[in-house]
Every structure is written in C-alpha cells, then in structure tokens.
Design a protein around this motif. Structure first.
Motif, PDB file in Angstrom:
ATOM      1  N   ALA A  21       4.146  -9.272  -2.678  1.00  0.00           N
ATOM      2  CA  ALA A  21       2.876  -8.726  -2.198  1.00  0.00           C
ATOM      3  C   ALA A  21       2.224  -7.739  -3.167  1.00  0.00           C
ATOM      4  N   GLY A  22       2.904  -7.306  -4.202  1.00  0.00           N
ATOM      5  CA  GLY A  22       2.312  -6.393  -5.169  1.00  0.00           C
ATOM      6  C   GLY A  22       2.136  -4.987  -4.632  1.00  0.00           C
ATOM      7  N   GLY A  25       1.298  -4.530  -0.855  1.00  0.00           N
ATOM      8  CA  GLY A  25       2.482  -4.736  -0.018  1.00  0.00           C
ATOM      9  C   GLY A  25       3.407  -3.538  -0.087  1.00  0.00           C
ATOM     10  N   LEU A  26       3.537  -2.981  -1.288  1.00  0.00           N
ATOM     11  CA  LEU A  26       4.344  -1.777  -1.469  1.00  0.00           C
ATOM     12  C   LEU A  26       3.756  -0.616  -0.673  1.00  0.00           C
ATOM     13  N   ARG A  27       2.440  -0.463  -0.729  1.00  0.00           N
ATOM     14  CA  ARG A  27       1.779   0.600   0.043  1.00  0.00           C
ATOM     15  C   ARG A  27       2.053   0.440   1.536  1.00  0.00           C
ATOM     16  N   HIS A  28       1.943  -0.778   2.050  1.00  0.00           N
ATOM     17  CA  HIS A  28       2.183  -1.010   3.483  1.00  0.00           C
ATOM     18  C   HIS A  28       3.637  -0.720   3.861  1.00  0.00           C
ATOM     19  N   PHE A  29       4.565  -1.152   3.018  1.00  0.00           N
ATOM     20  CA  PHE A  29       5.972  -0.876   3.279  1.00  0.00           C
ATOM     21  C   PHE A  29       6.224   0.629   3.323  1.00  0.00           C
ATOM     22  N   LEU A  30       5.714   1.349   2.320  1.00  0.00           N
ATOM     23  CA  LEU A  30       5.931   2.797   2.254  1.00  0.00           C
ATOM     24  C   LEU A  30       5.245   3.534   3.399  1.00  0.00           C
ATOM     25  N   CYS A  31       4.097   3.050   3.808  1.00  0.00           N
ATOM     26  CA  CYS A  31       3.399   3.649   4.948  1.00  0.00           C
ATOM     27  C   CYS A  31       4.270   3.535   6.209  1.00  0.00           C
ATOM     28  N   GLY A  32       4.840   2.360   6.432  1.00  0.00           N
ATOM     29  CA  GLY A  32       5.733   2.164   7.579  1.00  0.00           C
ATOM     30  C   GLY A  32       6.967   3.037   7.489  1.00  0.00           C
ATOM     31  N   ASP A  67      -6.695   5.612  -1.405  1.00  0.00           N
ATOM     32  CA  ASP A  67      -5.253   5.829  -1.387  1.00  0.00           C
ATOM     33  C   ASP A  67      -4.691   5.569  -2.780  1.00  0.00           C
ATOM     34  N   PHE A  68      -3.397   5.839  -2.959  1.00  0.00           N
ATOM     35  CA  PHE A  68      -2.811   5.729  -4.293  1.00  0.00           C
ATOM     36  C   PHE A  68      -2.913   4.316  -4.862  1.00  0.00           C
ATOM     37  N   ALA A  69      -2.722   3.290  -4.051  1.00  0.00           N
ATOM     38  CA  ALA A  69      -2.770   1.915  -4.543  1.00  0.00           C
ATOM     39  C   ALA A  69      -4.172   1.567  -5.043  1.00  0.00           C
ATOM     40  N   SER A  70      -5.172   1.930  -4.284  1.00  0.00           N
ATOM     41  CA  SER A  70      -6.558   1.637  -4.676  1.00  0.00           C
ATOM     42  C   SER A  70      -6.971   2.427  -5.905  1.00  0.00           C
ATOM     43  N   LEU A  71      -6.501   3.667  -6.027  1.00  0.00           N
ATOM     44  CA  LEU A  71      -6.797   4.458  -7.221  1.00  0.00           C
ATOM     45  C   LEU A  71      -6.211   3.805  -8.473  1.00  0.00           C
ATOM     46  N   ILE A  72      -4.994   3.318  -8.376  1.00  0.00           N
ATOM     47  CA  ILE A  72      -4.359   2.673  -9.530  1.00  0.00           C
ATOM     48  C   ILE A  72      -5.100   1.396  -9.898  1.00  0.00           C
ATOM     49  N   VAL A  73      -5.389   0.561  -8.911  1.00  0.00           N
ATOM     50  CA  VAL A  73      -6.090  -0.698  -9.179  1.00  0.00           C
ATOM     51  C   VAL A  73      -7.471  -0.428  -9.774  1.00  0.00           C
ATOM     52  N   ALA A  74      -8.183   0.558  -9.256  1.00  0.00           N
ATOM     53  CA  ALA A  74      -9.548   0.840  -9.720  1.00  0.00           C
ATOM     54  C   ALA A  74      -9.588   1.458 -11.116  1.00  0.00           C
ATOM     55  N   ASN A  75      -8.518   2.149 -11.513  1.00  0.00           N
ATOM     56  CA  ASN A  75      -8.580   2.920 -12.753  1.00  0.00           C
ATOM     57  C   ASN A  75      -7.669   2.427 -13.871  1.00  0.00           C
ATOM     58  N   GLU A  76      -6.844   1.455 -13.614  1.00  0.00           N
ATOM     59  CA  GLU A  76      -5.959   0.895 -14.640  1.00  0.00           C
ATOM     60  C   GLU A  76      -6.390  -0.537 -14.918  1.00  0.00           C
ATOM     61  N   ALA A  77      -7.007  -0.749 -16.063  1.00  0.00           N
ATOM     62  CA  ALA A  77      -7.571  -2.059 -16.396  1.00  0.00           C
ATOM     63  C   ALA A  77      -6.506  -3.107 -16.709  1.00  0.00           C
ATOM     64  N   GLY A  78      -5.456  -2.730 -17.389  1.00  0.00           N
ATOM     65  CA  GLY A  78      -4.452  -3.704 -17.790  1.00  0.00           C
ATOM     66  C   GLY A  78      -3.096  -3.379 -17.219  1.00  0.00           C
ATOM     67  N   GLY A  79      -2.251  -4.355 -17.177  1.00  0.00           N
ATOM     68  CA  GLY A  79      -0.893  -4.121 -16.707  1.00  0.00           C
ATOM     69  C   GLY A  79      -0.729  -4.419 -15.235  1.00  0.00           C
ATOM     70  N   ASN A  80       0.508  -4.443 -14.831  1.00  0.00           N
ATOM     71  CA  ASN A  80       0.872  -4.709 -13.447  1.00  0.00           C
ATOM     72  C   ASN A  80       0.745  -3.407 -12.650  1.00  0.00           C
ATOM     73  N   PRO A  81      -0.097  -3.380 -11.616  1.00  0.00           N
ATOM     74  CA  PRO A  81      -0.285  -2.140 -10.851  1.00  0.00           C
ATOM     75  C   PRO A  81       1.005  -1.578 -10.256  1.00  0.00           C
ATOM     76  N   THR A  82       1.935  -2.442  -9.873  1.00  0.00           N
ATOM     77  CA  THR A  82       3.194  -1.953  -9.307  1.00  0.00           C
ATOM     78  C   THR A  82       4.021  -1.249 -10.381  1.00  0.00           C
ATOM     79  N   ASP A  83       4.079  -1.827 -11.574  1.00  0.00           N
ATOM     80  CA  ASP A  83       4.798  -1.178 -12.679  1.00  0.00           C
ATOM     81  C   ASP A  83       4.136   0.153 -13.037  1.00  0.00           C
ATOM     82  N   ILE A  84       2.819   0.160 -13.050  1.00  0.00           N
ATOM     83  CA  ILE A  84       2.083   1.394 -13.347  1.00  0.00           C
ATOM     84  C   ILE A  84       2.363   2.448 -12.281  1.00  0.00           C
TER      85      ILE A  84
END
Length: 99
Positions: A21-22, A25-32, A67-84
C-alpha cells in the motif's frame, strides 16, 4: 511497544505490516496503532502526527495543513515516499535526541 521500535520493524519488513500500500497504507496502519495506544493509555503522546508533521512542515517550508504522508509526497519529487519517510524519521529522532 514503543513507536520507534515498531517503526524499525516496519522498515525492515514493510510488506508484513502494510502490504504493497505504500506510504498511505503505512499512514493508515500507524493511525490505527496510535489510536489503540491512546485507548490503552490516554496520556500517550502522539509525536508522529504532531511533532514529526510539524518538523516536516518546517523542513519543507510548507504551511498547508497536511499529514506527514501528504507532506512527503507533495515535497519529494524523486524516490520512494516510504523510504524517504524512514530517512526523515531517523533525521527527526536524531535531532530530537540531540536537541
């Protein structure tokens, strides 16, 4: 389990915890997970969705209410967001330990 310990386990084997889920999915798991910790212990401090998100907003100079996931996706152009995410968690926890 301490959240930092759980995050290290997830980083080592993310598919075991969130499948394919990338970052969302990680955000949803951690939220729970955090919700269950707060039910068990009302004084539980949710640093991931508060302090870490504020750290990212300052780092990216992004004052949108994301939230943290959206901030990473919006501001990191390259790379895997989960790794970042895990790189940024290490940066944040290292800064929190020394600061």
């Amino acid at each position: 389990m301490e959240l930092t310990v759980l995050l290290r386990k997830i980083e080592a084997r993310p598919q075991l915890y969130v499948g394919e889920a990338g970052i969302y999915g990680l955000r949803h798991f951690l939220c729970g997970y955090i919700m269950s910790e707060k039910e068990r212990c009302p004084a539980y401090h949710d640093w991931l969705f508060s302090d870490f998100t504020a750290f990212l907003a300052e780092k990216y100079q992004d004052n949108r209410d994301l939230d943290f996931a959206s901030l990473i996706v919006a501001n990191e152009a390259g790379g895997n967001p989960t790794d970042i995410f895990f790189q940024l968690i290490r940066e944040f926890t290292g800064a929190a330990e020394t600061g």
